[in-house]
Design an enzyme around this catalytic site. Sequence first.
Site, PDB file in Angstrom:
ATOM      1  N   TRP A  48       8.538   4.469   5.778  1.00 12.02           N
ATOM      2  CA  TRP A  48       8.921   4.835   4.409  1.00 12.02           C
ATOM      3  C   TRP A  48       8.837   3.620   3.489  1.00 12.02           C
ATOM      4  CZ3 TRP A  48      12.509   9.468   4.527  1.00 12.02           C
ATOM      5  CH2 TRP A  48      12.645  10.048   3.255  1.00 12.02           C
ATOM      6  N   ARG A  96       2.742  11.702   3.546  1.00 12.69           N
ATOM      7  CA  ARG A  96       3.700  11.774   4.654  1.00 12.69           C
ATOM      8  C   ARG A  96       4.086  13.187   5.048  1.00 12.69           C
ATOM      9  NH1 ARG A  96       3.285   6.844   7.116  1.00 12.69           N
ATOM     10  NH2 ARG A  96       3.608   5.164   5.637  1.00 12.69           N
ATOM     11  N   ARG A 109       5.561  10.806  -9.771  1.00  7.79           N
ATOM     12  CA  ARG A 109       4.187  10.425  -9.407  1.00  7.79           C
ATOM     13  C   ARG A 109       4.170   9.750  -8.027  1.00  7.79           C
ATOM     14  NH1 ARG A 109       0.121   6.281 -12.623  1.00  7.79           N
ATOM     15  NH2 ARG A 109      -1.806   7.069 -11.686  1.00  7.79           N
TER      16      ARG A 109
HETATM   17  C1  LIG Z   1      -0.931   8.537   8.363  1.00  4.92           C
HETATM   18  C2  LIG Z   1      -0.661   7.114   7.952  1.00  4.92           C
HETATM   19  C3  LIG Z   1      -0.935   6.087   8.824  1.00  4.92           C
HETATM   20  C4  LIG Z   1      -0.692   4.753   8.446  1.00  4.92           C
HETATM   21  N1  LIG Z   1      -0.963   3.755   9.320  1.00  4.92           N
HETATM   22  C5  LIG Z   1      -0.730   2.471   8.980  1.00  4.92           C
HETATM   23  C6  LIG Z   1      -0.991   1.391   9.862  1.00  4.92           C
HETATM   24  O1  LIG Z   1      -1.457   1.593  10.984  1.00  4.92           O
HETATM   25  N2  LIG Z   1      -0.714   0.122   9.467  1.00  4.92           N
HETATM   26  C7  LIG Z   1      -0.217  -0.149   8.221  1.00  4.92           C
HETATM   27  O2  LIG Z   1       0.011  -1.296   7.890  1.00  4.92           O
HETATM   28  N3  LIG Z   1       0.071   0.858   7.365  1.00  4.92           N
HETATM   29  C8  LIG Z   1      -0.163   2.141   7.703  1.00  4.92           C
HETATM   30  N4  LIG Z   1       0.127   3.140   6.831  1.00  4.92           N
HETATM   31  C9  LIG Z   1       0.758   2.812   5.530  1.00  4.92           C
HETATM   32  C10 LIG Z   1      -0.259   2.857   4.391  1.00  4.92           C
HETATM   33  O3  LIG Z   1      -1.276   1.895   4.555  1.00  4.92           O
HETATM   34  C11 LIG Z   1       0.444   2.623   3.040  1.00  4.92           C
HETATM   35  O4  LIG Z   1       1.020   1.329   3.057  1.00  4.92           O
HETATM   36  C12 LIG Z   1       1.555   3.614   2.773  1.00  4.92           C
HETATM   37  O5  LIG Z   1       1.129   4.923   3.066  1.00  4.92           O
HETATM   38  C13 LIG Z   1       1.969   3.516   1.295  1.00  4.92           C
HETATM   39  O6  LIG Z   1       0.976   4.140   0.512  1.00  4.92           O
HETATM   40  P1  LIG Z   1       0.674   3.694  -0.984  1.00  4.92           P
HETATM   41  O7  LIG Z   1       0.229   2.282  -1.018  1.00  4.92           O
HETATM   42  O8  LIG Z   1      -0.251   4.718  -1.556  1.00  4.92           O
HETATM   43  O9  LIG Z   1       2.126   3.907  -1.654  1.00  4.92           O
HETATM   44  P2  LIG Z   1       2.869   2.969  -2.711  1.00  4.92           P
HETATM   45  O10 LIG Z   1       3.034   1.601  -2.151  1.00  4.92           O
HETATM   46  O11 LIG Z   1       4.102   3.704  -3.125  1.00  4.92           O
HETATM   47  O12 LIG Z   1       1.868   2.857  -3.911  1.00  4.92           O
HETATM   48  C14 LIG Z   1       1.588   4.005  -4.720  1.00  4.92           C
HETATM   49  C15 LIG Z   1       0.268   3.742  -5.410  1.00  4.92           C
HETATM   50  O13 LIG Z   1       0.421   2.638  -6.315  1.00  4.92           O
HETATM   51  C16 LIG Z   1      -0.773   1.867  -6.305  1.00  4.92           C
HETATM   52  N5  LIG Z   1      -0.474   0.519  -5.803  1.00  4.92           N
HETATM   53  C17 LIG Z   1       0.683   0.101  -5.257  1.00  4.92           C
HETATM   54  N6  LIG Z   1       0.613  -1.192  -4.947  1.00  4.92           N
HETATM   55  C18 LIG Z   1      -0.620  -1.602  -5.277  1.00  4.92           C
HETATM   56  C19 LIG Z   1      -1.315  -2.828  -5.163  1.00  4.92           C
HETATM   57  N7  LIG Z   1      -0.771  -3.929  -4.649  1.00  4.92           N
HETATM   58  N8  LIG Z   1      -2.573  -2.883  -5.613  1.00  4.92           N
HETATM   59  C20 LIG Z   1      -3.166  -1.812  -6.161  1.00  4.92           C
HETATM   60  N9  LIG Z   1      -2.586  -0.609  -6.283  1.00  4.92           N
HETATM   61  C21 LIG Z   1      -1.316  -0.504  -5.832  1.00  4.92           C
HETATM   62  C22 LIG Z   1      -1.772   2.594  -5.429  1.00  4.92           C
HETATM   63  O14 LIG Z   1      -2.511   3.494  -6.232  1.00  4.92           O
HETATM   64  C23 LIG Z   1      -0.881   3.367  -4.496  1.00  4.92           C
HETATM   65  O15 LIG Z   1      -1.487   4.526  -3.922  1.00  4.92           O
HETATM   66  C24 LIG Z   1      -0.122   4.474   7.176  1.00  4.92           C
HETATM   67  C25 LIG Z   1       0.160   5.529   6.314  1.00  4.92           C
HETATM   68  C26 LIG Z   1      -0.096   6.836   6.678  1.00  4.92           C
HETATM   69  C27 LIG Z   1       0.242   7.945   5.720  1.00  4.92           C
END
Ligand SMILES: Cc1cc2nc3c(=O)[nH]c(=O)nc-3n(C[C@H](O)[C@H](O)[C@H](O)COP(=O)(O)OP(=O)(O)OC[C@H]3O[C@@H](n4cnc5c(N)ncnc54)[C@H](O)[C@@H]3O)c2cc1C
Length: 240
Positions: free
Chosen positions: A92, A201, A192
């Site tokens: 999370w 998730r 959003r």
């Molecule tokens: C099925 C699944 C498997 C996964 N497996 C792994 C794994 O093996 N190892 C691992 O490390 N992680 C893993 N993750 C985590 C994944 O890589 C993301 O870190 C996590 O899902 C958060 O997603 P997010 O960055 O879209 O969300 P948030 O961090 O909430 O960001 C929301 C949105 O804001 C924007 N944003 C946020 N920060 C930035 C930034 N720095 N630069 C540019 N845009 C940004 C993007 O558009 C992003 O989609 C997994 C996730 C899922 C769902």
Amino acid sequence: MAVTSEVIPDTVIPEIGIPVLDHGFVRLDAAMADDLSVVNAARVSFARRREEVDDADAGLIRFLMRDRHGTPFEHNSFRFHIRCPIFVAREWFRHRIGSFNEFSMRYAKATDDFYIPDADDVRSQVGKPGSYSFEPVAPELAERTRGELQAVYDVAYATYTRLVEEGVARELARSVLPVGAYTEFYWTVNARALMNFVSLRAADTAQREIRRYAEACEQFLAELMPITHAAFVANDRTAP
Ligand SMILES: Cc1cc2nc3c(=O)[nH]c(=O)nc-3n(C[C@H](O)[C@H](O)[C@H](O)COP(=O)(O)OP(=O)(O)OC[C@H]3O[C@@H](n4cnc5c(N)ncnc54)[C@H](O)[C@@H]3O)c2cc1C
């Protein structure tokens, strides 16, 4: 208008929140969230403001969702109180757009609640990363898994308690606790980022345990922002 969980109209969600897994829950602590905020955030471009959402506004929300105009969906806030296993919290907390505050095992004694999956949730994992499939295991293995988890939890918690009683700092003694231990946190997030969380998730590809939590969070989105939620679902659950 601030809407607390106590005054959500006609809610089917219990006030204590939605129970998840064996000792967890998703509770909406407070919210300032409705479809009207999306409409007015978009219409300010034309110096317009609505008091109620009509059919044209619902169409506007669907357009914003479909064309991924995301920022009007940011003018709202959901404050969740979550109780989940540590391994769920770790997944999370990767969601950076939102604010977290978590229970501290430095300052307070760890809970003795640990996650034991239902027998139906003890599963095998076959296939390659990205396309795993999960199948139920034989009943005997499911029961043995549950028993072995409990045995490890019992030893771990007894060791933790003894070390703390003998004077070892909680921040160090906690090292013996498995990631199945429960933790609690507050999570404040806008619609959003919440839709982004739900889209990732609550998907089939997400781990079953966090999926249950995402589905619970989604119920609150549907309750407070029904037009936004319907548009999200119609848009293949892609966040704007
Ligand atoms: C099925 C699944 C498997 C996964 N497996 C792994 C794994 O093996 N190892 C691992 O490390 N992680 C893993 N993750 C985590 C994944 O890589 C993301 O870190 C996590 O899902 C958060 O997603 P997010 O960055 O879209 O969300 P948030 O961090 O909430 O960001 C929301 C949105 O804001 C924007 N944003 C946020 N920060 C930035 C930034 N720095 N630069 C540019 N845009 C940004 C993007 O558009 C992003 O989609 C997994 C996730 C899922 C769902």
